[in-house]
Design an enzyme around this catalytic site. Structure first.
Site, PDB file in Angstrom:
ATOM      1  N   GLN A 209       1.131  -0.630   0.218  1.00 32.97           N
ATOM      2  CA  GLN A 209      -0.373  -0.198  -0.049  1.00 32.97           C
ATOM      3  C   GLN A 209       0.808   1.338   0.044  1.00 32.97           C
ATOM      4  O   GLN A 209       0.671   2.493   0.353  1.00 32.97           O
ATOM      5  CB  GLN A 209      -0.945  -0.132   1.289  1.00 32.97           C
ATOM      6  CG  GLN A 209      -1.482  -1.633   1.775  1.00 32.97           C
ATOM      7  CD  GLN A 209      -2.316  -1.440   2.818  1.00 32.97           C
ATOM      8  OE1 GLN A 209      -2.670  -2.423   3.358  1.00 32.97           O
ATOM      9  NE2 GLN A 209      -2.843  -0.388   2.680  1.00 32.97           N
ATOM     10  N   PHE A 240      -5.915  -4.192   3.189  1.00 34.33           N
ATOM     11  CA  PHE A 240      -6.580  -3.880   4.591  1.00 34.33           C
ATOM     12  C   PHE A 240      -5.863  -3.740   5.565  1.00 34.33           C
ATOM     13  O   PHE A 240      -5.897  -3.836   6.953  1.00 34.33           O
ATOM     14  CB  PHE A 240      -7.098  -5.407   5.129  1.00 34.33           C
ATOM     15  CG  PHE A 240      -8.299  -6.165   3.964  1.00 34.33           C
ATOM     16  CD1 PHE A 240      -8.897  -5.297   3.722  1.00 34.33           C
ATOM     17  CD2 PHE A 240      -7.922  -7.284   3.707  1.00 34.33           C
ATOM     18  CE1 PHE A 240     -10.296  -5.909   2.720  1.00 34.33           C
ATOM     19  CE2 PHE A 240      -8.469  -8.046   2.553  1.00 34.33           C
ATOM     20  CZ  PHE A 240      -9.738  -6.515   1.808  1.00 34.33           C
ATOM     21  N   GLU A 244       0.219  -1.795   5.051  1.00 32.03           N
ATOM     22  CA  GLU A 244       1.155  -0.125   5.091  1.00 32.03           C
ATOM     23  C   GLU A 244       2.344   0.006   5.262  1.00 32.03           C
ATOM     24  O   GLU A 244       2.875   0.482   4.358  1.00 32.03           O
ATOM     25  CB  GLU A 244       0.055   0.570   6.054  1.00 32.03           C
ATOM     26  CG  GLU A 244       0.027   1.894   6.180  1.00 32.03           C
ATOM     27  CD  GLU A 244      -0.735   2.515   6.485  1.00 32.03           C
ATOM     28  OE1 GLU A 244      -1.744   2.110   6.885  1.00 32.03           O
ATOM     29  OE2 GLU A 244      -0.200   3.855   7.334  1.00 32.03           O
ATOM     30  N   ARG A 322      -6.276   7.452  17.195  1.00 35.01           N
ATOM     31  CA  ARG A 322      -7.071   7.523  15.839  1.00 35.01           C
ATOM     32  C   ARG A 322      -8.346   6.818  17.449  1.00 35.01           C
ATOM     33  O   ARG A 322      -9.250   7.126  17.119  1.00 35.01           O
ATOM     34  CB  ARG A 322      -7.024   6.388  14.841  1.00 35.01           C
ATOM     35  CG  ARG A 322      -8.497   6.238  14.163  1.00 35.01           C
ATOM     36  CD  ARG A 322      -8.263   6.371  12.763  1.00 35.01           C
ATOM     37  NE  ARG A 322      -8.169   7.309  10.948  1.00 35.01           N
ATOM     38  CZ  ARG A 322      -8.332   8.148  10.706  1.00 35.01           C
ATOM     39  NH1 ARG A 322     -10.036   8.035  10.946  1.00 35.01           N
ATOM     40  NH2 ARG A 322      -7.699   8.578  10.002  1.00 35.01           N
ATOM     41  N   GLU A 724     -13.086   2.673   4.570  1.00 35.72           N
ATOM     42  CA  GLU A 724     -13.015   1.690   6.874  1.00 35.72           C
ATOM     43  C   GLU A 724     -14.449   2.058   7.191  1.00 35.72           C
ATOM     44  O   GLU A 724     -14.392   1.847   8.140  1.00 35.72           O
ATOM     45  CB  GLU A 724     -11.637   2.421   7.578  1.00 35.72           C
ATOM     46  CG  GLU A 724     -10.465   2.131   6.641  1.00 35.72           C
ATOM     47  CD  GLU A 724      -9.488   2.692   7.004  1.00 35.72           C
ATOM     48  OE1 GLU A 724      -9.218   4.194   7.128  1.00 35.72           O
ATOM     49  OE2 GLU A 724      -8.874   2.771   7.784  1.00 35.72           O
TER      50      GLU A 724
HETATM   51  N1  MTE Z   1     -11.075  -3.181  -0.603  1.00 39.43           N
HETATM   52  C1  MTE Z   1     -10.526  -4.042  -0.573  1.00 39.43           C
HETATM   53  N2  MTE Z   1     -11.347  -4.757  -1.565  1.00 39.43           N
HETATM   54  N3  MTE Z   1      -9.389  -4.530  -0.355  1.00 39.43           N
HETATM   55  C2  MTE Z   1      -8.619  -4.000   0.681  1.00 39.43           C
HETATM   56  O1  MTE Z   1      -6.825  -4.619   0.901  1.00 39.43           O
HETATM   57  N4  MTE Z   1      -8.561  -1.962   2.178  1.00 39.43           N
HETATM   58  C3  MTE Z   1      -9.016  -1.353   2.934  1.00 39.43           C
HETATM   59  C4  MTE Z   1     -10.202  -0.386   1.890  1.00 39.43           C
HETATM   60  N5  MTE Z   1     -10.743  -1.364   1.619  1.00 39.43           N
HETATM   61  C5  MTE Z   1      -8.699  -2.927   0.879  1.00 39.43           C
HETATM   62  C6  MTE Z   1     -10.969  -2.548   0.717  1.00 39.43           C
HETATM   63  C7  MTE Z   1      -8.435  -0.017   3.461  1.00 39.43           C
HETATM   64  S1  MTE Z   1      -7.468  -0.733   5.166  1.00 39.43           S
HETATM   65  C8  MTE Z   1      -8.576   1.032   3.569  1.00 39.43           C
HETATM   66  S2  MTE Z   1      -7.762   2.389   4.444  1.00 39.43           S
HETATM   67  C9  MTE Z   1      -9.091   1.842   1.695  1.00 39.43           C
HETATM   68  O2  MTE Z   1      -9.449   0.490   0.985  1.00 39.43           O
HETATM   69  C10 MTE Z   1      -8.093   2.120   1.035  1.00 39.43           C
HETATM   70  O3  MTE Z   1      -7.995   2.517  -0.156  1.00 39.43           O
HETATM   71  P1  MTE Z   1      -9.159   4.411  -0.433  1.00 39.43           P
HETATM   72  O4  MTE Z   1      -9.003   4.927   0.133  1.00 39.43           O
HETATM   73  O5  MTE Z   1      -8.237   4.270  -2.199  1.00 39.43           O
HETATM   74  O6  MTE Z   1     -11.023   3.696  -0.318  1.00 39.43           O
HETATM   75  N1  HPA Z   2      -4.707   5.696   8.911  1.00 34.38           N
HETATM   76  C1  HPA Z   2      -4.298   4.740   8.202  1.00 34.38           C
HETATM   77  N2  HPA Z   2      -2.531   5.437   8.235  1.00 34.38           N
HETATM   78  C2  HPA Z   2      -2.243   5.552   9.420  1.00 34.38           C
HETATM   79  C3  HPA Z   2      -3.101   6.978   9.908  1.00 34.38           C
HETATM   80  C4  HPA Z   2      -4.411   6.426   9.976  1.00 34.38           C
HETATM   81  O1  HPA Z   2      -5.477   7.853  10.213  1.00 34.38           O
HETATM   82  N3  HPA Z   2      -2.039   7.820   9.767  1.00 34.38           N
HETATM   83  C5  HPA Z   2      -1.008   7.974  10.049  1.00 34.38           C
HETATM   84  N4  HPA Z   2      -1.220   6.708   9.210  1.00 34.38           N
HETATM   85 MO1  MOS Z   3      -6.048   1.316   6.026  1.00 33.71          MO
HETATM   86  S1  MOS Z   3      -6.034   0.787   7.723  1.00 33.71           S
HETATM   87  O1  MOS Z   3      -5.737   3.177   6.561  1.00 33.71           O
HETATM   88  O2  MOS Z   3      -4.560   1.210   5.429  1.00 33.71           O
END
Ligand code: MTE
Ligand code: HPA
Ligand code: MOS
Length: 772
Positions: A209, A240, A244, A322, A724
């Protein structure tokens, strides 16, 4: 794609329409390329990690001769072979790549073995003879607190005078709660494929990520600069949060081996190793005390949370922050004191997981409201509603951000009606009155979730848009695709800006050599940030095309319209590719970069105050369950969810996100139990012992809808993030289970129920209710 391809499918569909995920066809055909599917370069070797079998110990001696002698082994490397720094920690640099003589959890990598095949490397990795001198291990957050063992200083957020408010409070609840962690269980495991390039260069293909951070970690580990390292990720089979920061170990280890051998090295984690090595969602233990009045309004609240951070800080600081900033959820808490501590334990270093501490903060207040309702003999929805944030007053969060976009009241009204909540409550009471063993439960839970990284500087993004001479468009942005549909959304935004159908736009792999200094695709901000950056890039190209069109056809640049694959200028309708071709011949720059930084954010970590979030996303859910009170088995009969995606960029994708998050959150709170033995070894390290929801656990009656509501913030097309926040919607499942258990005692007793509410935990709670 050739010209003919570009001109087919002239269906207009830009932003706000339910376009299929950009890779949907590839996904279902099995043709989507994940890192392990990339054709291997000649000479590629395969690696595996040698792991600690002790939770806390000095390494007295390590005999790697049997590893080296094993079939197919080419090399073994330890901490002594790292050309640069032995660190892969994201913020605090306390994450060794290879254990430096001290191991701090079972599963910690000690060495990497490189062999001709994946299997040979794995076989060899088990043959090391390590002599340990064991030290005492801390395994639980409570034990960490007792020992004052923390990875970071504890944090505190307070407002008002909770002491005085408690003294005035007519009623009080107090108690403890434990909410377990959760394995990310991405379907594609951690993987890094490092390919040496000329003059010290290193290309790393990986599932992450956060390509930029992987670039930095690899550069440090190799003792190089960032410009030596290119990191690329086309897509992940899920992240998910688990990719990260924690893809770093795999990238660094593979790159070290590749640099030493000057040969490509692939390091792919087996599922058991992945679960043993990497961190999970933080579990939390809470001690709470809340004062309330006769109406159920909270007048004072105190919570002390401690989490299992694991052996290092990783992202635990921002996660705990958070959690602190989500204890309020949708409720106004006038006099409140919130404490959080990151317990240092001899376990995996816990990390980001969808919600990032938000769910863990909010579930505590929901648990309390559930108890207040039962104590007062009232419906829990009424008690929740009484405590909701106001729209003109009672609208400042404990950390000082004014809630200017509160729609939880209207959203609640809508879901209460469409879910038929009141009538079903009555039906359930009737059912329970005549059903001694099977008990039904119902719960309504709301969500408010702050959108932005709570670390302000991370809220920035970049993009590159290329319009080629044939009129086809390529977009590259700093976000990463993990299945959530960010590429589809960004493609829609670019298509919309240039007035072409999305079929003319293609998104490429995320690549650190294209967009620099990117933030993780995380905090649900991916589409918000990268969508805006790509819009900025596309607008610049559009403006140049408009200026050129006016030169050619006359009129005003502001009056030029881009729509239906056509440019409308001064009475002329010019096909987009035709104008592009002419503009190219007239020497017009047809590509552009774009940039975005979220305005208006601030955060002071010392006082824990400011405006950490750009806006709030809201939602609510109603769940109905039936629990077998003799076996602890249960079933989700129906779930209704209403989610505020603002003016959704793509309703189909957003509904998919809500459904996925709902089921994933339900798994966290019900069946997914992490269990470490007394020696600190995680015993639930495969799907045989760790139960994620299956398709049969999804409710037969699942009604997910989006709440129609434009964002008051100037977000990308007034949409709201969706990744999320819906993970908090299945709180409703947990509290419906608690409601069903409570029916055993005619709702007179608060069932003590920890999460996950496994069948064992449910039976324990039923027994306690019956015993009182
Ligand atoms: N959806 C799918 N299919 N796979 C993933 O790994 N990660 C989630 C969410 N939805 C995820 C998902 C998480 S933890 C985050 S932070 C957001 O997607 C990140 O993507 P976005 O910011 O583009 O929505
Ligand atoms: N979400 C995910 N990753 C992060 C955040 C958050 O709020 N802050 C710093 N890293
Ligand atoms: Mo989502 S836990 O902020 O990668």
């Amino acid at each position: 794609m050739n010209d003919a391809g570009i001109l087919k499918a002239p269906v207009w569909s830009g932003v706000g329409t339910s376009r299929a995920h950009e890779s949907a066809a590839l996904h279902v055909l099995g043709q989507a390329t994940y890192t392990d599917d990339i054709p291997e370069v000649q000479g590629t070797l395969h690696a595996a990690l040698g792991l600690s079998s002790k939770a806390h110990a000095h390494i007295v001696a390590i005999d790697l001769a049997p590893v080296r002698a094993s079939a197919g082994v080419v090399a073994v490397y330890t901490v002594d072979d790292i050309p640069g720094t032995n660190d892969c920690g994201p913020i605090i640099h306390d994450d060794p790549i290879f254990a430096p003589g001290l191991v701090q959890y079972v599963g910690q990598p000690i060495f990497i073995v490189v062999a001709d095949t994946h299997d040979n490397a794995r076989r060899a990795a088990r043959l090391a003879r390590v002599t340990y001198d064991e030290l005492p291990a801390i395994l639980t957050p409570q034990a960490a607190r007792a020992a004052q063992s923390y990875v970071l200083p504890p944090m505190r957020l307070a407002r008002g005078d909770s002491e005085a408010a408690f003294a005035r409070a007519p009623h009080k609840v107090q108690g403890e709660l434990y909410v377990g962690g959760q394995e990310q269980f991405y379907l594609e495991g951690q993987i890094a494929y490092a390919i040496p390039k000329e003059d010290q260069g290193m290309l790393v293909l990986t599932s992450t990520q956060h390509p930029s951070e992987m670039q930095h970690v690899v550069a440090h580990a190799l003792g190089l600069h960032s410009h030596h390292v290119v990191v690329e990720c086309r897509r992940m089979g899920g992240g998910f949060g688990g990719k990260e920061s924690q893809s770093a170990l795999w990238c660094a280890a593979a790159a070290i081996a590749a640099a030493r051998l000057k040969r490509p090295v692939k390091l792919r984690a087996d599922r058991d190793d992945d679960m043993l090595v990497t961190g999970k969602r933080h579990c939390f233990h809470y001690e709470y005390e809340v004062g309330y009045d006769d109406t159920g309004a909270i007048v004072a609240a105190r919570v002390d949370m401690v989490t299992r951070a694991g052996y290092s800080a990783d992202l635990s600081g921002p996660v705990a922050t958070r959690a602190v900033c989500h204890f309020d959820n949708t409720y106004y808490l006038s006099d409140v004191e919130i404490r959080a501590a990151c317990g240092k334990t001899n376990t995996q270093s816990n990390t980001a997981f969808r919600g990032f501490g938000g769910p863990q903060g909010a579930i505590a207040i929901e648990y309390v409201l559930d108890e207040i309702a039962r104590n007062l003999g009232r419906d829990a929805l009424d008690i929740r509603r009484i405590n909701y944030y106001g729209t003109v007053d009672r609208n400042v969060t404990p950390y000082g951000q004014v809630v200017v976009d509160n729609v939880i009241g209207a959203l609640t009204d809508e879901l209460e009606a469409t879910s038929d909540y009141r009538a079903r409550r009555q039906q359930i009471d009737l059912f329970n009155a005549t059903s001694p063993v099977l008990k039904k439960g119902l719960a309504f839970t709301p969500v408010k979730f702050g959108i932005a990284f709570n670390v302000t500087h991370l809220n920035q993004a970049g993009a590159l848009v290329h319009v080629y001479v044939d009129g086809s468009i390529l977009v590259n942005h700093g976000g990463t695709e993990m299945g959530q549909g960010i590429n589809t959304k960004v493609m829609q935004v670019v298509a919309h800006e240039l007035g072409v159908d999305m079929v003319h736009v293609r998104a490429t792999a995320t690549d650190t050599s294209k967009v620099a200094n990117t933030s993780a695709t995380a905090a649900s901000t991916g589409a918000d940030l990268n969508g805006k950056a790509a819009q900025d890039a596309a607008r610049q190209i559009r403006d140049r095309l408009a200026a050129y069109a006016v030169k050619l056809y006359g009129g005003e640049p502001e009056a030029v319209r881009f729509a239906f694959d056509t440019v409308y200028v001064n009475g002329h309708a010019v096909p987009f590719p035709e104008l592009v071709q002419k503009a190219y011949l007239a020497r017009t720059q047809l590509w552009s970069d774009g940039y975005y930084a979220t305005p208006g954010l601030s955060w002071d970590p010392k006082t824990m105050s400011g405006r950490p979030f750009s806006y709030f996303a809201y939602g609510a859910a109603v769940a109905e369950v039936v629990v077998d009170t003799l076996t602890g088995e249960w079933k989700l009969l129906r779930a209704d969810a209403l989610y505020d995606a603002g003016r959704s960029l793509n309703p189909a994708i957003d509904i998919g996100q809500v459904e996925g998050a709902f089921i994933q959150g339900m798994g966290w709170l019900t069946t997914e139990e992490l269990w470490w033995n007394d020696g600190g070894k995680l015993m639930t390290h495969a799907p045989s012992t760790y139960k994620i929801p299956g398709v049969s656990d999804c409710p037969e009656d699942f009604r997910v809808r989006l709440f129609d509501n434009g964002n008051v913030e100037d977000s990308i097309h007034r949409s709201k993030a969706v990744g999320e926040p819906p993970l908090l919607l299945p709180f409703s499942v947990f509290f419906a289970i608690r409601d069903a258990i409570s029916a055993v005692g005619d709702h007179q007793i608060n069932p003590p129920l920890n999460a996950p509410a496994t069948s064992e935990e449910i039976l324990k709670a039923v027994t306690e209710v019956l015993a009182r």
